[in-house]
Write a protein that holds these residues in place. Sequence first.
Motif, PDB file in Angstrom:
ATOM      1  N   LEU A 280       0.878  -1.240  -0.068  1.00 49.44           N
ATOM      2  CA  LEU A 280      -0.027  -0.400  -0.063  1.00 49.44           C
ATOM      3  C   LEU A 280       0.950   1.263  -0.237  1.00 49.44           C
ATOM      4  O   LEU A 280       1.787   1.203   0.864  1.00 49.44           O
ATOM      5  N   HIS A 281       0.784   2.085  -0.970  1.00 49.29           N
ATOM      6  CA  HIS A 281       1.524   3.352  -1.024  1.00 49.29           C
ATOM      7  C   HIS A 281       0.347   4.737  -0.920  1.00 49.29           C
ATOM      8  O   HIS A 281      -0.628   4.776  -1.595  1.00 49.29           O
ATOM      9  N   VAL A 282       0.185   5.127   0.371  1.00 52.49           N
ATOM     10  CA  VAL A 282      -0.537   6.095   0.775  1.00 52.49           C
ATOM     11  C   VAL A 282      -0.582   7.437   0.137  1.00 52.49           C
ATOM     12  O   VAL A 282      -1.676   7.957  -0.337  1.00 52.49           O
ATOM     13  N   PRO A 283       0.455   8.070  -0.082  1.00 52.72           N
ATOM     14  CA  PRO A 283       0.467   9.140  -0.914  1.00 52.72           C
ATOM     15  C   PRO A 283      -0.085   9.199  -2.208  1.00 52.72           C
ATOM     16  O   PRO A 283      -0.928  10.106  -2.766  1.00 52.72           O
ATOM     17  N   ARG A 284      -0.077   7.749  -2.979  1.00 49.95           N
ATOM     18  CA  ARG A 284      -0.960   7.960  -4.085  1.00 49.95           C
ATOM     19  C   ARG A 284      -2.471   7.549  -4.049  1.00 49.95           C
ATOM     20  O   ARG A 284      -3.017   8.215  -4.773  1.00 49.95           O
ATOM     21  N   LEU A 285      -2.631   6.952  -2.769  1.00 48.90           N
ATOM     22  CA  LEU A 285      -3.848   6.844  -2.608  1.00 48.90           C
ATOM     23  C   LEU A 285      -4.708   8.214  -2.536  1.00 48.90           C
ATOM     24  O   LEU A 285      -5.986   8.316  -2.815  1.00 48.90           O
ATOM     25  N   VAL A 286      -4.093   8.954  -1.643  1.00 47.12           N
ATOM     26  CA  VAL A 286      -4.997  10.166  -1.392  1.00 47.12           C
ATOM     27  C   VAL A 286      -4.470  11.555  -2.471  1.00 47.12           C
ATOM     28  O   VAL A 286      -4.990  12.605  -2.074  1.00 47.12           O
ATOM     29  N   SER A 287      -3.834  11.036  -3.591  1.00 52.97           N
ATOM     30  CA  SER A 287      -3.543  12.382  -4.497  1.00 52.97           C
ATOM     31  C   SER A 287      -4.782  12.459  -5.341  1.00 52.97           C
ATOM     32  O   SER A 287      -6.021  11.748  -5.416  1.00 52.97           O
ATOM     33  N   PRO A 288      -5.062  13.637  -5.553  1.00 50.49           N
ATOM     34  CA  PRO A 288      -6.458  14.242  -6.007  1.00 50.49           C
ATOM     35  C   PRO A 288      -6.678  13.569  -7.319  1.00 50.49           C
ATOM     36  O   PRO A 288      -7.807  13.199  -7.848  1.00 50.49           O
ATOM     37  N   ILE A 289      -5.666  13.050  -8.234  1.00 49.65           N
ATOM     38  CA  ILE A 289      -5.908  12.189  -9.751  1.00 49.65           C
ATOM     39  C   ILE A 289      -6.662  10.894  -9.087  1.00 49.65           C
ATOM     40  O   ILE A 289      -7.408  10.560  -9.866  1.00 49.65           O
TER      41      ILE A 289
END
Length: 302
Positions: A280-289
């Motif tokens: 799991l990579h959280v910064p990608r999860l919460v990115s607007p895109i």
Amino acid sequence: MVPPGGYLWWYLDALSDDGQYGLTIIAFVGSVFSPYYAWARRGGATTNPDNFCALNVALYSRHARRWTMTERGAAHNHRDRTEFRIGPSQLRWNGDSLVIDIDEVGVPLPRRVRGRIQVHPMQLFSFSTPLDASGRHRWGPLAPQARVEVDLSLPEQRWRGQAYLDSNEGDEPIERAFTEWDWSRSLMADGSTAVLYDLEPTRPDARLLALRFGTDGEVTPFEAPPQKTLPRTAWRLARRLRSDGPVTVHEQLEDTPFYQRAALRHSLLGETVTCFHETLHVPRLVSPIVQAMLPWRMPRRT
């Protein structure tokens, strides 16, 4: 009770005895993957986790793959000590086993998933451990060794196999504590289950759990092998696994911008094992895109 902004999930994975079928099921309260939950928190709206529940079902086989994750608001859900209803589906503990009745529609193709899954624990555990320094996020297996009976009418499949059941919970959004993790579970020759949980694996404050859950109910730490770097996924997601030898990707099960799941073959504690592995990579999860993309895979019913 799950606090506002927090989460709770139950995770099940299983593999048929003949190796032809597999599945994962995750029942979410306050879904950590939900863009609707994230948007509500950012907008200052009431963030009752029970208003953001979902049953994620993923079926793996050569003949039929399915993926469902319809989120439902509080009016469609009910939860007590022994039962969790999410729309037309439910999970129920009958005192001896977990019974999961599924009636969901897949995405992006609207193919129905319907039937019953029964999980029979071989040993129940009450073990729980913090995942972060403040103890606001916790994890523990409930039935690291279990048998499963799968009886689905859509798609039609009936099989038996071995299974694993655990739970995660948090008192705050997951992005406040983590950026990434690698997790795996392996069934060992003696029937025990070995779990490796690498939290923040590339940072100085990394935390590592290496635990073996025995058939006698004992929990034993073990010395984790060296960290191996795996090939990046199609979405260029970095991933790692601790292994005594080379690691091969037996089957890539899920591949998304922020999350991957795979069956891997590797060496652990002197054995060659097949493990379920996730990153799991959280910064990608919460990115607007990514948040804008998620409704295509996670529709919501209010």
